[in-house]
Design an enzyme around this catalytic site. Structure first.
Site, PDB file in Angstrom:
ATOM      1  N   LYS A   1       9.256 -34.028  -4.680  1.00  0.00           N
ATOM      2  CA  LYS A   1       9.400 -34.971  -2.814  1.00  0.00           C
ATOM      3  C   LYS A   1       8.192 -35.042  -3.433  1.00  0.00           C
ATOM      4  O   LYS A   1       7.262 -35.749  -3.614  1.00  0.00           O
ATOM      5  CB  LYS A   1       8.234 -33.439  -2.457  1.00  0.00           C
ATOM      6  CG  LYS A   1       8.051 -33.238  -1.592  1.00  0.00           C
ATOM      7  CD  LYS A   1       7.657 -32.035  -0.725  1.00  0.00           C
ATOM      8  CE  LYS A   1       7.591 -32.178   1.053  1.00  0.00           C
ATOM      9  NZ  LYS A   1       5.912 -32.749   1.170  1.00  0.00           N
TER      10      LYS A   1
ATOM     11  N   THR B   1       5.734 -31.500  -5.711  1.00  0.00           N
ATOM     12  CA  THR B   1       5.104 -32.702  -4.734  1.00  0.00           C
ATOM     13  C   THR B   1       4.253 -33.274  -5.524  1.00  0.00           C
ATOM     14  O   THR B   1       2.835 -33.155  -6.391  1.00  0.00           O
ATOM     15  CB  THR B   1       4.382 -31.242  -3.505  1.00  0.00           C
ATOM     16  OG1 THR B   1       5.244 -30.781  -3.255  1.00  0.00           O
ATOM     17  CG2 THR B   1       3.664 -32.790  -2.871  1.00  0.00           C
TER      18      THR B   1
ATOM     19  N   TYR C   1       2.279 -27.563  -7.395  1.00  0.00           N
ATOM     20  CA  TYR C   1       1.389 -29.048  -7.607  1.00  0.00           C
ATOM     21  C   TYR C   1       1.247 -29.510  -9.274  1.00  0.00           C
ATOM     22  O   TYR C   1       0.609 -28.347  -9.668  1.00  0.00           O
ATOM     23  CB  TYR C   1       0.043 -29.326  -6.831  1.00  0.00           C
ATOM     24  CG  TYR C   1       0.422 -28.976  -5.580  1.00  0.00           C
ATOM     25  CD1 TYR C   1       0.645 -30.050  -4.711  1.00  0.00           C
ATOM     26  CD2 TYR C   1      -0.081 -27.589  -5.076  1.00  0.00           C
ATOM     27  CE1 TYR C   1       1.042 -30.060  -3.423  1.00  0.00           C
ATOM     28  CE2 TYR C   1       0.401 -27.880  -3.199  1.00  0.00           C
ATOM     29  CZ  TYR C   1       0.764 -29.279  -2.330  1.00  0.00           C
ATOM     30  OH  TYR C   1       0.715 -29.605  -0.780  1.00  0.00           O
TER      31      TYR C   1
END
Length: 400
Positions: free
Chosen positions: A263, A162, A136
């Site tokens: 993602k 992500t 992250y």
């Protein structure tokens, strides 16, 4: 030790049965965390229900005796187009991510490991050499760079960043209250739930001592010898870190220098930007229904994105996969592979490493049956011609 009601028949025939067993074994709060979505749960349910709108056009003669299911994702060969999606703090089983990694290795596939995992990356790469580390945008660039180098040193084969997450005000749909840490006060509050789930409680007793579930994030420090922050400490830092720009993601991709996945893609223009920064792969994802509620099911978005950029980047899908036939539909609509989340967590909760292997076996068998029923020799022959797609099924937005 509490009696295992499924000791004589540990195998389950469907992912839905794994979910049923997980619900029966886990304390209510723990189980609720596996099924929660944001707000009204519209996206969560659409992720699953949309697959049932797609039909097949099977052949009845000409089935091939042998089928090839293997593929590659970000340079790693996998035995069939299903890999493990990164999910945080797997407190449904004491071995958590290590058990999942062993199961994935046993079935010849890759695993994404969350930054918020409960086991250090070094323990996970030790049992599976096809690990992609998920990251992250959390902290400074220096913090992120140190985390990346630790993953590299541990042997991670790729990086997953992500982006498909928003922070909602108020409680998520179905989401329980998670304690800051598992201390005496938290255990006292959860005691009534745990007392009626003796099998789960006894699984955390090892060598006559109770092993307290770890709610820290051991993969966030630069060095494995350092203690990670609590889950909510990490969550707070993530919330207060300015979200990344595409220039930030390009910097991260260049820093890593190897296979790199973005993602969280749902728009065509974002898919093109992933190509522009040099990403190896993208995942069409809405965080399993934990993003903006009302975002369409990922299987509805997949065809447009695959058509737009599938010849320039590997396109994967996550969200709603419960059967091998779901995998086949995703591949037919342009996905190189799918990533599963809740399905393997239910398997882990139902029967540990063996339960995860069970889920992977079910998906593989279901996929193989579809490939055979459609008369193909290889999973790579699946196409839209094999599907009955109703008018208005697909969604596409964002111009390129």
């Amino acid at each position: 030790m509490a009696k295992n009601p499924w000791a004589k028949n540990p195998w389950f025939e469907t992912v839905q049965e794994a979910q049923r067993r997980a619900k029966k074994r886990l304390p209510k709060s723990v189980y609720s965390s596996l099924v929660a979505g944001t707000q009204a749960g519209v996206t969560l349910h659409d992720n699953i229900d949309a697959f049932s709108e797609l039909g097949y056009a099977p052949h009845v003669v000409g089935a091939q005796p042998d089928r090839e299911l293997s593929t590659t994702v970000m340079g790693q060969e996998i035995s069939f187009p299903v890999m493990i999606s990164p999910t945080g703090v797997q407190a449904v089983d004491p071995d958590g991510e290590v058990a999942v990694a062993r199961a994935a290795a046993a079935r010849g596939t890759a695993m994404g490991l969350s930054s918020f995992a409960s086991h250090p990356i070094e323990e996970v790469t030790a049992v599976n050499d096809k690990i992609f580390f998920q990251i992250y945008w959390l902290g400074s660039r220096d913090d992120i760079a140190a985390r990346v180098e630790r993953a590299r040193a541990a042997g991670a084969k790729g990086l997953i960043v992500t982006t498909d997450w928003v922070f909602n005000i108020g409680r998520d749909w179905g989401s329980p209250e998670i304690p800051e840490k598992v201390d005496f006060k938290a255990l006292l509050r959860l005691a009534p739930e745990i007392a009626v789930k003796p099998r789960y409680a006894m699984d955390w007793v090892k060598g006559g001592k109770v092993v307290i579930p770890d709610l820290t994030a051991p993969n966030l420090p630069a060095d494995k010898s350092q203690t990670g922050p609590t889950f909510f400490g990490a969550y707070y830092e993530w919330m207060t870190t300015p979200p990344p720009t595409w220039d930030d993601l390009k910097w991260l991709r260049e820093l890593w220098g190897g296979p790199f996945m973005v993602k969280g893609i749902t728009r065509l223009d974002d898919a093109k930007r992933a190509v522009d920064i040099g990403a190896t792969a993208l995942s069409v994802s809405n965080h399993g229904g934990n993003n903006l509620d009302g975002t369409p099911a990922t299987i509805r978005l997949l065809p447009g994105i695959a058509d737009a950029v599938g010849d320039q980047i590997e396109v994967l899908l996550d969200g709603g996969i419960r059967r091998g036939s779901d995998v086949a539909k995703a591949v037919a609509l342009g996905a190189r592979a799918v990533m599963i989340g809740r399905a393997y967590l239910w398997g882990l909760a139902a029967n540990g490493q063996t339960g995860v292997e069970n889920v992977l076996d079910l998906l593989r068998m279901g996929l193989d049956g579809v490939v055979m029923g459609l008369g193909h020799k290889s999973v790579h022959e699946l196409s839209r011609d094999d599907l009955i797609i109703p008018d208005g099924f697909e969604r596409s937005f964002g111009t390129i």
